[in-house]
Design an enzyme around this catalytic site. Structure first.
Site, PDB file in Angstrom:
ATOM      1  N   ARG A  46       4.168  11.730  14.125  1.00 26.31           N
ATOM      2  CA  ARG A  46       2.867  11.121  13.805  1.00 26.31           C
ATOM      3  C   ARG A  46       2.140  11.978  12.775  1.00 26.31           C
ATOM      4  O   ARG A  46       1.520  11.470  11.849  1.00 26.31           O
ATOM      5  CB  ARG A  46       2.004  10.935  15.070  1.00 26.31           C
ATOM      6  CG  ARG A  46       0.564  10.554  14.732  1.00 26.31           C
ATOM      7  CD  ARG A  46      -0.227   9.904  15.851  1.00 26.31           C
ATOM      8  NE  ARG A  46      -0.025  10.488  17.154  1.00 26.31           N
ATOM      9  CZ  ARG A  46      -0.466  11.694  17.555  1.00 26.31           C
ATOM     10  NH1 ARG A  46      -1.177  12.444  16.733  1.00 26.31           N
ATOM     11  NH2 ARG A  46      -0.205  12.129  18.762  1.00 26.31           N
ATOM     12  N   TYR A  98     -10.301  -9.640  -0.392  1.00 18.69           N
ATOM     13  CA  TYR A  98      -9.198 -10.012   0.490  1.00 18.69           C
ATOM     14  C   TYR A  98      -9.773 -10.430   1.858  1.00 18.69           C
ATOM     15  O   TYR A  98     -10.571  -9.689   2.444  1.00 18.69           O
ATOM     16  CB  TYR A  98      -8.231  -8.837   0.644  1.00 18.69           C
ATOM     17  CG  TYR A  98      -7.104  -9.145   1.590  1.00 18.69           C
ATOM     18  CD1 TYR A  98      -6.118 -10.057   1.255  1.00 18.69           C
ATOM     19  CD2 TYR A  98      -7.037  -8.548   2.843  1.00 18.69           C
ATOM     20  CE1 TYR A  98      -5.095 -10.361   2.131  1.00 18.69           C
ATOM     21  CE2 TYR A  98      -6.008  -8.838   3.726  1.00 18.69           C
ATOM     22  CZ  TYR A  98      -5.048  -9.757   3.360  1.00 18.69           C
ATOM     23  OH  TYR A  98      -4.042 -10.059   4.235  1.00 18.69           O
ATOM     24  N   ASP A 170      -9.134  -0.985  -4.113  1.00 25.82           N
ATOM     25  CA  ASP A 170      -7.936  -1.656  -3.600  1.00 25.82           C
ATOM     26  C   ASP A 170      -7.108  -2.054  -4.830  1.00 25.82           C
ATOM     27  O   ASP A 170      -7.470  -2.976  -5.561  1.00 25.82           O
ATOM     28  CB  ASP A 170      -8.336  -2.880  -2.765  1.00 25.82           C
ATOM     29  CG  ASP A 170      -7.124  -3.576  -2.139  1.00 25.82           C
ATOM     30  OD1 ASP A 170      -6.012  -3.467  -2.697  1.00 25.82           O
ATOM     31  OD2 ASP A 170      -7.293  -4.244  -1.095  1.00 25.82           O
ATOM     32  N   LYS A 195       3.039  -5.826  -0.778  1.00 20.51           N
ATOM     33  CA  LYS A 195       3.015  -6.723  -1.933  1.00 20.51           C
ATOM     34  C   LYS A 195       3.910  -6.170  -3.049  1.00 20.51           C
ATOM     35  O   LYS A 195       5.097  -6.052  -2.835  1.00 20.51           O
ATOM     36  CB  LYS A 195       1.557  -6.923  -2.372  1.00 20.51           C
ATOM     37  CG  LYS A 195       0.583  -7.172  -1.206  1.00 20.51           C
ATOM     38  CD  LYS A 195       0.829  -8.478  -0.476  1.00 20.51           C
ATOM     39  CE  LYS A 195       0.048  -8.611   0.829  1.00 20.51           C
ATOM     40  NZ  LYS A 195      -1.393  -8.480   0.745  1.00 20.51           N
TER      41      LYS A 195
HETATM   42  C1  LIG Z   1      -2.407  -8.133   1.694  1.00 19.74           C
HETATM   43  C2  LIG Z   1      -3.593  -7.386   1.246  1.00 19.74           C
HETATM   44  C3  LIG Z   1      -4.237  -6.480   2.093  1.00 19.74           C
HETATM   45  C4  LIG Z   1      -3.776  -6.248   3.531  1.00 19.74           C
HETATM   46  O1  LIG Z   1      -2.516  -5.656   3.580  1.00 19.74           O
HETATM   47  P1  LIG Z   1      -1.441  -5.897   4.776  1.00 19.74           P
HETATM   48  O2  LIG Z   1      -0.284  -5.098   4.309  1.00 19.74           O
HETATM   49  O3  LIG Z   1      -1.175  -7.367   4.826  1.00 19.74           O
HETATM   50  O4  LIG Z   1      -2.057  -5.397   6.027  1.00 19.74           O
HETATM   51  C5  LIG Z   1      -5.327  -5.794   1.590  1.00 19.74           C
HETATM   52  N1  LIG Z   1      -5.780  -5.998   0.336  1.00 19.74           N
HETATM   53  C6  LIG Z   1      -5.189  -6.875  -0.505  1.00 19.74           C
HETATM   54  C7  LIG Z   1      -5.725  -7.070  -1.872  1.00 19.74           C
HETATM   55  C8  LIG Z   1      -4.084  -7.601  -0.081  1.00 19.74           C
HETATM   56  O5  LIG Z   1      -3.517  -8.485  -0.900  1.00 19.74           O
END
Ligand SMILES: *Cc1c(COP(=O)(O)O)cnc(C)c1O
Length: 385
Positions: A46, A98, A170, A195
């Site tokens: 962890r 998001y 982000d 992604k």
């Molecule tokens: C998908 C996404 C998230 C969340 O991520 P997960 O891996 O699905 O938990 C946060 N911000 C953006 C812009 C995203 O496209």
């Protein structure tokens, strides 16, 4: 070395004993201590795991920060960063956000006393006006999801540092290949690595990079205390995906540009959102702060009743949530990713019931256009009065 080289070389020859070219997957919960008070640098997975460390070092290097952190999901990463704040603190957050981040703030953190103002971060004056005495953080998405609004990162980051706010970007849509917010002064970068970084629709992960040692210490404390870490197998899979990021992003954006331009001249399409279009607001800002336009294209049909017909009619393109993988996906934000945002707010900010979001994959662009073309013909045939 150039970013493309650093991406490809991530994890290469990390094992001095065997010289393994692909980084080993260390499935060990704990690590033997050579003697009392002595450690190999690893105690318990962890806290730190050798495979995770290779990934964390790689993302820190790519984003130009001091330290990286790998989490079980993008939302685990976002959650951990919001815990840097205290009850009574106020955050300024991009209003076209998001949906999961919005839900987390509204339905989880609101109960712990975190105050939020959603503001159009493409307008620096609007951000300035929303500042409060208790504002402690600025959370930016650019381009936004799904409307592709562009926020001027250098100006926003300067504003944040003038007011001692922690600035968080982000960077999921752009990846470090196209945009590096820490080099523009941001304090923290977060990614849903599910992604583009993963890139193959085969894993869920989150990454964070900190600009300074002080912030890195605080994030590390939270990562280790909360424990929402990424397991070694997925760390390896993510590293493996990241190696081809440069090639993938080039093809994603080449295809997206072609498809966006084609969409703009289709009579069935009311509006197209893609930063690479000459008509897109914020295109110039994007050109200044990023190395490209990415692979996400949103578009609006004429009426909401055309949406189900189009979603049923695509064959090659998959109707599914998510984005950034090699396979093209189409998403209906109003009913999927942004379902938790109240309808009235959704419509006001432009995430209408006619809007679809296309994650353009790396297939042949002409095949994707053929698929959209036959689906739009179905839309015309089945919904024209
Ligand atoms: C998908 C996404 C998230 C969340 O991520 P997960 O891996 O699905 O938990 C946060 N911000 C953006 C812009 C995203 O496209």
């Amino acid at each position: 070395m150039k970013l493309t080289t650093r991406l490809v070389q991530a994890g290469n020859k990390t094992d001095p004993v065997t010289g393994a070219v692909s980084t080993p997957i260390h499935h060990s919960a704990t690590f033997a201590h050579p003697a009392l008070g002595k450690s190999t640098g690893f105690d318990y997975s962890r806290s730190l795991n050798p495979t995770r460390k290779v990934l964390e070092d790689a993302i820190a290097n790519l984003e130009g920060g001091v330290r990286g952190f790998a989490f079980a999901t993008g939302m685990a990463a976002v959650t951990t960063l919001f815990l840097l704040f205290q009850p009574g603190d106020h955050l300024l957050v991009s209003d076209d956000l998001y949906g999961g981040t919005y839900r987390l703030l509204e339905q989880v953190f609101a109960g712990y006393g975190l105050e939020v103002t959603y503001v159009n971060t493409s307008d620096v004056d609007a951000v300035n006006s929303a500042l409060q005495a208790n504002t402690k953080g600025l959370f930016i998405e650019t381009p936004t999801n799904p409307l592709m609004k562009i926020s001027p990162l250098p100006e926003l980051i300067r504003f944040a540092s003038e007011h001692q706010l922690i600035s968080i970007v982000d960077n999921t849509f752009m990846t470090p290949y196209l945009q590096r917010p820490i080099e523009l002064g941001a304090d923290l970068v977060i990614h849903s690595a599910s992604k583009y970084l993963g890139g193959h629709n085969d894993l869920i992960a989150g990454l964070v990079v900190a600009k300074t040692d002080e912030l890195a210490e605080r994030v590390y404390f939270l990562q280790n205390s909360i424990g929402a870490i990424l397991g070694p197998q997925d760390c390896w899979l993510l590293l493996r995906g990241m190696k081809t990021l440069a090639l993938r992003m080039e093809k994603h954006q080449q295809n997206a540009q072609k498809i966006a331009q084609w969409l703009t001249v289709q009579p069935a399409i009311a509006k197209v959102y893609f930063p690479g279009l000459l008509t897109h607001e914020g295109r110039d800002v994007q050109l200044k702060q990023a190395a490209g336009f990415g692979g996400m294209v949103s578009f609006e049909l004429q009426t909401a009743d055309q949406v189900p017909v189009l979603l049923e009619s695509v064959n090659l393109i998959t109707f599914a949530e998510s984005l950034g993988g090699v396979e093209s996906l189409i998403t209906y934000p109003a009913r999927q990713t942004h379902f938790d945002i109240p309808e009235e707010i959704r419509e006001r900010i432009g995430v209408t019931s006619r809007l679809l979001r296309l994650s353009v994959g790396i297939e042949d662009a002409d095949d994707l256009i053929d698929d959209l073309s036959q689906a739009l013909e179905q839309v015309q045939r089945r919904t024209s009065k």
